[in-house]
Scaffold this active site. Structure first.
Site, short mmCIF file in Angstrom:
data_model
loop_
_atom_site.label_atom_id
_atom_site.label_comp_id
_atom_site.label_asym_id
_atom_site.label_seq_id
_atom_site.Cartn_x
_atom_site.Cartn_y
_atom_site.Cartn_z
N PHE A 1 5.37 0.77 6.83
CA PHE A 1 6.29 -0.36 6.69
C PHE A 1 6.73 -0.51 5.23
O PHE A 1 7.88 -0.82 4.94
CB PHE A 1 5.64 -1.64 7.20
CG PHE A 1 5.28 -1.56 8.67
CD1 PHE A 1 6.27 -1.62 9.63
CD2 PHE A 1 3.97 -1.41 9.07
CE1 PHE A 1 5.96 -1.54 10.98
CE2 PHE A 1 3.64 -1.33 10.41
CZ PHE A 1 4.64 -1.39 11.38
N CYS A 2 5.80 -0.27 4.31
CA CYS A 2 6.15 -0.28 2.89
C CYS A 2 7.07 0.90 2.56
O CYS A 2 8.01 0.76 1.76
CB CYS A 2 4.89 -0.22 2.03
SG CYS A 2 3.75 -1.60 2.28
N CYS B 1 1.51 2.93 3.43
CA CYS B 1 1.85 2.12 4.59
C CYS B 1 3.26 2.47 5.07
O CYS B 1 4.21 2.46 4.28
CB CYS B 1 1.77 0.65 4.20
SG CYS B 1 2.64 -0.48 5.29
N TYR C 1 0.90 -1.15 0.00
CA TYR C 1 0.00 0.00 0.00
C TYR C 1 0.93 1.20 0.00
O TYR C 1 1.83 1.29 0.86
CB TYR C 1 -0.88 0.05 1.25
CG TYR C 1 -1.71 -1.19 1.49
CD1 TYR C 1 -2.37 -1.84 0.46
CD2 TYR C 1 -1.85 -1.68 2.79
CE1 TYR C 1 -3.14 -2.97 0.70
CE2 TYR C 1 -2.62 -2.80 3.04
CZ TYR C 1 -3.26 -3.44 1.99
OH TYR C 1 -4.01 -4.56 2.25
#
Length: 364
Positions: free
Chosen positions: A101-102, A99, A96
């Site tokens: 973390f992304c 996001c 995403y």
């Protein structure tokens, strides 16, 4: 203390699109920007139907906190894959866009100049990752001779960094050093945790090259963990702190997504109200102050203090993995009121601008 080892987690590859991430530098008074990288999701909530499904499709768990995903209804545009030299890594990131973390993974890949394709995952249906039993993002498919699936942002970063530093082991063997272990939370929920995820799997000579003294490695691991366990949980309570901020967030996702008129209005107003109340529960869960901005300011200044006045980055003259993790988490708030307040009321701006500059210089 030494890292553990175990068997690899393997999956086959998919397809995607090329997407480069960067930021323009504008002068002082922090830069004015339309809400851009807002805030996103690490794992989806359960499905529902009708309008409820639409709202929940935009609102996701952000590392244990709630956020929303820019691409809730965004259609994918296919681009030709980046051409990689023979023998190099072929990388596809399922994500995403908003996001944190992304965003961490993208910051790492960009800084190291690694070409990669992106598949933007629809957070409602998640058909793009139906090939995987792991139902969260990011997922990185890497091909260094054979296809391999890497899960969890910190595992992805540690494994790929190990591979770049040391070519003694195959990527498959390196991934085997980060086994998935099932654990149960205090709420009785079963989750996957990954052993050793903040370790680089290097021999003594390689370790000395990357970490001249032991304290450097310990410091990097400590702050990478801090970014995952604390900093990321401050994002959603600050993004949805007030009804106005929650509405601004959903206004952005509706404008950028592919919504019909009535569908967009429903998502914007009902979603904003829902996430405003969710943010209050998150504040209680993580024992935050009444004004959650104070927790954000304190955390950010704690990071700046740890970097110190005598270093450009925690890694010295160049960012280390902790710098990239903190930057990746914070930049998902860009363009929002919380980000602007952070720039004005903390000492983060000089370090943050240096991070932007160095990633743009070293990126593909």
């Amino acid at each position: 203390e030494r890292p553990l080892s175990a068997r690899p987690q393997l999956k086959m590859a998919g397809a995607g699109r090329v997407w480069r991430v960067g930021a323009l530098l504008l002068p002082p008074a922090w830069r004015l920007r339309a809400p851009g990288r807002a805030f996103g999701a690490a794992a989806g909530w359960g499905g529902s139907s009708g309008g409820g499904r639409l709202v929940l499709g935009a609102a996701f768990a952000l590392g244990g906190s709630a956020g929303l995903c820019l691409a809730a209804r965004q259609r994918l545009r296919e681009h030709s894959a980046a051409e990689l030299p023979a023998g190099s890594l072929q990388l596809t990131l399922y994500q995403y866009k908003t996001c944190p973390f992304c965003s961490k993974v993208r910051a790492f890949l960009d800084y190291h100049g690694l070409p990669y394709e992106i598949v933007e995952v629809n957070p409602i249906m998640r058909k793009e990752i139906k090939f995987s039993s792991y139902r969260k993002v990011p997922i990185l498919l890497a091909n260094a001779g054979s296809p391999l699936q890497l899960n969890d942002s910190s595992v992805i970063i540690s494994a790929i960094k190990t591979y770049l530093v040391s070519r003694r082991n195959s990527l498959e063997e390196i991934v085997s050093f980060y086994p998935a272990v099932k654990t149960v939370t205090e709420q009785g929920k079963e989750v996957l945790e990954y052993e050793n995820k903040y370790w680089l799997m290097l021999d003594e000579k390689e370790t000395k090259r990357v970490y001249p003294v032991k304290e450097v490695r310990v410091e990097e691991m400590k702050w990478r963990k801090w970014a995952d366990d604390w900093l990321v949980h401050l994002i959603s309570p600050n993004v949805y702190r007030t009804p106005k901020e929650a509405l601004a967030s959903f206004d952005y996702i509706v404008r950028e997504g592919k919504f019909g008129t009535l569908e967009g209005l429903f998502a914007k107003y009902v979603g904003a109200v829902a996430m405003f109340f969710v943010s209050k529960r998150l504040k209680k869960r993580h024992q935050l102050r009444d004004d959650v901005r104070e927790d954000l300011y304190e955390a950010v200044n704690e990071w700046v203090k740890a970097v110190g006045k005598n270093r450009l980055f925690m890694g010295g003259n160049q960012p280390n993995l902790a710098d990239l993790a903190v930057y990746g988490v914070l930049r998902v708030m860009e363009g929002l009121e919380a980000f602007d307040d952070m720039m004005v009321h903390t000492n983060i701006q000089p370090w943050y601008q240096r991070m932007e500059e160095v990633i743009e210089k070293t990126g593909v």
